[in-house]
Write an enzyme that holds these catalytic residues in place. Sequence first.
Site: not given
Lengths: 180, 167
Positions: A123, A57, A96
């Site tokens: 998210d 990701s 992230h």
Amino acid sequence: MGWVGDQIDSIKSIQFRQLISQAISLGMIVTSALIIWKGLMCVTGSESPVVVVLSGSMEPGFKRGDILFLHMNKDPIRAGEIVVFNVDGREIPIVHRVIKVHEREDSGEVDVLTKGDNNFGDDRLLYATGQMWLNRHHIMGRAVGFLPYVGWVTIIMTEKPIIKYILIGALGLLVLTSKE
Amino acid sequence: MHSFGYRINALLTFSVTILALMCAIASFSDNFNSPSPSSEVQVMKINWFQKKPDGDDEVSLTLNISANLQSLFTWNTKQVFVFLAAEYQTPKNVLNQISLWDGIIPAKEHASFKIQATNKYRFTDQGSNLRGKEFNLTLHWHVMPKTGKMFADKLVMPGYHLPKAYR
């Protein structure tokens, strides 16, 4: 097969005194690894100073199998930082990037929104149901350094445990049969 | 002493040590680079500006972004992640940072650009404080190395205003 024969011969020739010294050297290896890990925890202030990237990701920045070094301190969290966070009800931490920050005047508490560089949306879908923001206590650390590929060792070992046992067995054998 | 196993072990240890040393040197060499990036951003248009049903203000902007980040690239640079954030203060929050646009620059050739974009992420306030609000647009960049330490810095561009009324 000469090497294997040698190894077997040297196991046969182990004596009591030698056995103890080898047990100690094995213990030394294990404890020094533990010391390094705990030392890193102290220095970085993060409970897991090194994490392996498991998903794509954050590509092309971080690929699966890359290693990240984490750091955690009292500094406020800012947009753009790559943080590792735990979501309630999810076991595996996520790495992230922070895209939104709202920091409170009175309490200093922060509302943070994250997104994977390679993901289309933010998210909120990954968070617990109804959770709109991450707070300080969800965040385990921020990524400060990067080492490519090395994490594949752990990924392979978790996915194929047999390789782990073979590796540990071979290492143990080497330590036991080595002569100073 | 000179068995097969020992030689393999010695070779492996030596090569890993050399590799680690080279990675460390590559990462360290980034310190000698002193970049001088430049950027300019104009708010072209307020597409719409409203109070959402839940009471939070939301605005949609069209931005004209030009930047030159070529000096950030060194031989140890894998990519540069660049984003433009609106930053402002409200009575409730000491700092609000909202990313409006971001992009990944994979190579030095692409590091000088000029684009027009509407905000990629929603510019939503926590509350209803956006009318007539003065805000900064800050260009942040995160340099991701091929190996080693990551670098980040920013360029603050102050003095932007939102309109005094919804539209």
